[in-house]
Design an enzyme around this catalytic site. Structure first.
Site, PDB file in Angstrom:
ATOM      1  N   GLU A   1      -5.151  -6.333  -3.145  1.00  0.00           N
ATOM      2  CA  GLU A   1      -6.146  -5.526  -3.845  1.00  0.00           C
ATOM      3  C   GLU A   1      -7.499  -5.839  -3.210  1.00  0.00           C
ATOM      4  OE1 GLU A   1      -7.768  -4.510  -8.342  1.00  0.00           O
ATOM      5  OE2 GLU A   1      -6.956  -6.481  -7.908  1.00  0.00           O
TER       6      GLU A   1
ATOM      7  N   CYS B 253     -13.015  -1.558  -8.061  1.00  0.00           N
ATOM      8  CA  CYS B 253     -12.003  -1.313  -7.022  1.00  0.00           C
ATOM      9  C   CYS B 253     -12.261  -0.027  -6.234  1.00  0.00           C
ATOM     10  CB  CYS B 253     -10.615  -1.266  -7.655  1.00  0.00           C
ATOM     11  SG  CYS B 253     -10.099  -2.873  -8.292  1.00  0.00           S
TER      12      CYS B 253
END
Length: 217
Positions: free
Chosen positions: A86, A125
């Site tokens: 991630e 993100c």
């Protein structure tokens, strides 16, 4: 971690060395809840992470920078270990002229979506780091953005009204201020911010950066 435990797995955790106070709290909670053969947790610098990466895990989940992500993936490959990375990203928000023809609530939602890039000090993100706005609505839309951006509250992140806290370290603060210098040198226009923020006497010593909006380069 919750998903891993729910699926019947054991786990090893390594929180970031860049946030020692938070890492210490995570360690305290994990060690109170789990035995070490259920969930083990380690603190330390990069050498601890490297020692863990030398072990043959079944799966590695890493959240962080692309630079470290490459190291993690290379280490995992030696054991044919599957990896979830991630690594975040920088996503443009694109606004066409029909945006301003919508209901006011829709326009407000578009503005809030763009300003999400300030949330959590930009650790989002799919961080909307830039806006591409059709020329015919540019002035009106950016004015809406500026009005809302000036209302952003900085301060103690434990306050539920706070949107922007401090940077985690002097290094991160200096890096961001360095980006400002590059933008100025490239001829960018500062519509908002661009300086160190002084929030309040109790936390003024923190590494706060004003919410900043640039136009152009």
């Amino acid at each position: 971690l919750v998903s891993a435990i729910a699926a019947g797995n054991t786990a090893i955790l390594k929180p970031s060395e860049l946030t020692p106070n938070l890492s210490g709290l995570i360690c305290k909670v994990v060690r109170e809840v789990f035995t070490e053969d259920e969930v083990a947790i380690f603190e330390g610098e990069a050498d601890v992470s490297q020692a863990l990466l030398d072990m043959p895990f079944d799966h590695i989940f890493f959240t962080g920078s692309p630079r470290v992500g490459k190291i993690v993936m290379a280490a995992a490959a030696r054991h044919l270990t599957s990896v979830t990375l991630e690594l975040g990203g920088k996503s443009p928000n694109i606004y066409f002229e029909d945006v301003m023809a919508q209901e006011d609530a829709f326009v407000s939602k578009c503005v809030e979506g763009l300003l999400l890039g300030f949330f959590n000090q930009g650790e989002v993100c799919t961080c909307p780091s830039r806006a591409l706005v059709q020329e015919s609505i540019y002035d009106d839309f950016i004015e809406r953005v500026l009005v809302r951006a000036k209302q952003i509250k900085q301060g103690n992140p434990l306050d539920t009204e706070t949107m922007v806290g401090a940077q985690v370290s002097r290094e991160q603060f200096d890096r961001i201020m360095g980006y400002m210098d590059v933008a100025r040198a490239d001829g960018a226009k500062f519509l908002l911010g661009g300086e160190k923020a002084v929030v309040g006497s109790d936390i003024a010593g923190g590494f706060y950066v004003q919410p900043t909006l640039l136009q152009g380069s």
